[in-house]
Scaffold this motif. Sequence first.
Motif, PDB file in Angstrom:
ATOM      1  N   LEU A 145     106.308  29.153  21.522  1.00 39.13           N
ATOM      2  CA  LEU A 145     105.970  29.702  22.839  1.00 39.13           C
ATOM      3  C   LEU A 145     106.465  31.130  22.995  1.00 39.13           C
ATOM      4  CD1 LEU A 145     106.566  26.585  25.098  1.00 39.13           C
ATOM      5  CD2 LEU A 145     104.395  27.501  24.270  1.00 39.13           C
ATOM      6  N   VAL A 146     107.633  31.421  22.419  1.00 38.99           N
ATOM      7  CA  VAL A 146     108.144  32.797  22.458  1.00 38.99           C
ATOM      8  C   VAL A 146     107.234  33.718  21.655  1.00 38.99           C
ATOM      9  CG1 VAL A 146     110.037  34.285  21.657  1.00 38.99           C
ATOM     10  CG2 VAL A 146     110.530  32.207  22.946  1.00 38.99           C
TER      11      VAL A 146
ATOM     12  N   ILE B 270     102.998  37.905  21.662  1.00 38.13           N
ATOM     13  CA  ILE B 270     101.639  38.366  21.349  1.00 38.13           C
ATOM     14  C   ILE B 270     100.981  38.924  22.605  1.00 38.13           C
ATOM     15  CG2 ILE B 270      99.316  37.558  20.749  1.00 38.13           C
ATOM     16  CD1 ILE B 270     100.630  35.738  18.679  1.00 38.13           C
ATOM     17  N   PHE B 271     101.170  38.247  23.728  1.00 45.04           N
ATOM     18  CA  PHE B 271     100.584  38.726  24.979  1.00 45.04           C
ATOM     19  C   PHE B 271     101.295  39.977  25.483  1.00 45.04           C
ATOM     20  CE2 PHE B 271      99.743  34.006  25.574  1.00 45.04           C
ATOM     21  CZ  PHE B 271      98.477  34.098  25.032  1.00 45.04           C
ATOM     22  N   LEU B 272     102.620  39.974  25.444  1.00 40.67           N
ATOM     23  CA  LEU B 272     103.384  41.105  25.976  1.00 40.67           C
ATOM     24  C   LEU B 272     103.232  42.370  25.141  1.00 40.67           C
ATOM     25  CD1 LEU B 272     106.666  39.321  27.075  1.00 40.67           C
ATOM     26  CD2 LEU B 272     104.857  40.231  28.533  1.00 40.67           C
ATOM     27  N   LEU B 273     103.171  42.220  23.823  1.00 40.35           N
ATOM     28  CA  LEU B 273     103.030  43.384  22.945  1.00 40.35           C
ATOM     29  C   LEU B 273     101.578  43.795  22.768  1.00 40.35           C
ATOM     30  CD1 LEU B 273     105.693  42.459  20.241  1.00 40.35           C
ATOM     31  CD2 LEU B 273     105.914  44.060  22.153  1.00 40.35           C
TER      32      LEU B 273
ATOM     33  N   ILE C 120      99.069  42.415  21.158  1.00 40.76           N
ATOM     34  CA  ILE C 120      98.567  42.324  19.790  1.00 40.76           C
ATOM     35  C   ILE C 120      97.135  41.824  19.844  1.00 40.76           C
ATOM     36  CG2 ILE C 120      98.843  41.152  17.573  1.00 40.76           C
ATOM     37  CD1 ILE C 120     101.855  41.149  18.143  1.00 40.76           C
ATOM     38  N   GLY C 121      96.243  42.544  19.191  1.00 39.44           N
ATOM     39  CA  GLY C 121      94.830  42.190  19.212  1.00 39.44           C
ATOM     40  C   GLY C 121      94.208  42.385  20.588  1.00 39.44           C
ATOM     41  N   SER C 122      94.819  43.190  21.395  1.00 39.32           N
ATOM     42  CA  SER C 122      94.424  43.485  22.783  1.00 39.32           C
ATOM     43  C   SER C 122      94.287  42.227  23.631  1.00 39.32           C
ATOM     44  CB  SER C 122      93.143  44.329  22.830  1.00 39.32           C
ATOM     45  OG  SER C 122      92.031  43.581  22.419  1.00 39.32           O
ATOM     46  N   LEU C 123      95.037  41.178  23.275  1.00 40.01           N
ATOM     47  CA  LEU C 123      95.007  39.950  24.069  1.00 40.01           C
ATOM     48  C   LEU C 123      95.657  40.136  25.434  1.00 40.01           C
ATOM     49  CD1 LEU C 123      95.762  37.173  21.458  1.00 40.01           C
ATOM     50  CD2 LEU C 123      93.651  37.555  22.692  1.00 40.01           C
ATOM     51  N   GLY C 124      96.725  40.889  25.497  1.00 38.22           N
ATOM     52  CA  GLY C 124      97.399  41.120  26.762  1.00 38.22           C
ATOM     53  C   GLY C 124      96.525  41.857  27.759  1.00 38.22           C
ATOM     54  N   SER C 125      95.823  42.898  27.291  1.00 41.19           N
ATOM     55  CA  SER C 125      94.955  43.644  28.204  1.00 41.19           C
ATOM     56  C   SER C 125      93.743  42.809  28.618  1.00 41.19           C
ATOM     57  CB  SER C 125      94.513  44.960  27.565  1.00 41.19           C
ATOM     58  OG  SER C 125      93.840  44.701  26.355  1.00 41.19           O
ATOM     59  N   ARG C 126      93.237  41.969  27.717  1.00 43.27           N
ATOM     60  CA  ARG C 126      92.124  41.086  28.088  1.00 43.27           C
ATOM     61  C   ARG C 126      92.568  40.054  29.117  1.00 43.27           C
ATOM     62  NH1 ARG C 126      87.720  40.739  23.965  1.00 43.27           N
ATOM     63  NH2 ARG C 126      88.174  42.414  22.504  1.00 43.27           N
ATOM     64  N   LEU C 127      93.803  39.545  28.963  1.00 38.39           N
ATOM     65  CA  LEU C 127      94.318  38.592  29.943  1.00 38.39           C
ATOM     66  C   LEU C 127      94.548  39.260  31.294  1.00 38.39           C
ATOM     67  CD1 LEU C 127      96.837  36.487  27.877  1.00 38.39           C
ATOM     68  CD2 LEU C 127      94.683  35.737  28.851  1.00 38.39           C
TER      69      LEU C 127
ATOM     70  N   ILE D  27      94.863  31.613  33.042  1.00 38.68           N
ATOM     71  CA  ILE D  27      95.665  30.440  32.700  1.00 38.68           C
ATOM     72  C   ILE D  27      95.059  29.665  31.534  1.00 38.68           C
ATOM     73  CG2 ILE D  27      96.499  28.223  33.574  1.00 38.68           C
ATOM     74  CD1 ILE D  27      96.831  29.589  36.274  1.00 38.68           C
ATOM     75  N   ILE D  28      93.750  29.517  31.531  1.00 36.00           N
ATOM     76  CA  ILE D  28      93.102  28.744  30.463  1.00 36.00           C
ATOM     77  C   ILE D  28      93.262  29.417  29.104  1.00 36.00           C
ATOM     78  CG2 ILE D  28      90.885  27.858  29.627  1.00 36.00           C
ATOM     79  CD1 ILE D  28      90.175  27.330  32.559  1.00 36.00           C
ATOM     80  N   PRO D  29      92.999  30.729  28.944  1.00 33.82           N
ATOM     81  CA  PRO D  29      93.223  31.350  27.630  1.00 33.82           C
ATOM     82  C   PRO D  29      94.680  31.297  27.171  1.00 33.82           C
ATOM     83  CG  PRO D  29      91.907  32.792  29.001  1.00 33.82           C
ATOM     84  CD  PRO D  29      92.353  31.662  29.858  1.00 33.82           C
ATOM     85  N   VAL D  30      95.609  31.493  28.119  1.00 36.37           N
ATOM     86  CA  VAL D  30      97.029  31.410  27.759  1.00 36.37           C
ATOM     87  C   VAL D  30      97.353  30.004  27.279  1.00 36.37           C
ATOM     88  CG1 VAL D  30      99.367  31.449  28.694  1.00 36.37           C
ATOM     89  CG2 VAL D  30      97.787  33.287  29.230  1.00 36.37           C
TER      90      VAL D  30
END
Length: 102
Positions: A35-36, A41-44, A46-53, A60-63
């Motif tokens: 989980l960490v 991955i979201f906070l850094l 990575i793969g622009s996942l944080g900006s997409r979220l 909530i569903i993608p996370v």
Amino acid sequence: MAERKILTREEARKDHEAMLRFMALRFALGLLVGLVCASLIFLLDIGSLGSRLARASDPIIPVFLIAVPMGLTFGAVAVCIAIWVLPYEAKYQERETGRDPF
């Protein structure tokens, strides 16, 4: 290799409980690490996942779909490693040394 002695019913129950606690703790630690890692991955981003979220209408569903399988995978790997290195042979040496291997 130590000679294996027959365990009484109560000793076997305590032995199984100790092994289950040992594996449950390892699973919890692996789950926490997974989980960490997913949150990093979201906070850094990575793969622009944080900006997409950040732009998602319902993040909530993608996370959930990324973090939960990642945590479960890390937990399963930690349990597999715990089983692999389980100090079961040391259980028979406990009677001689007086130490609990778990």
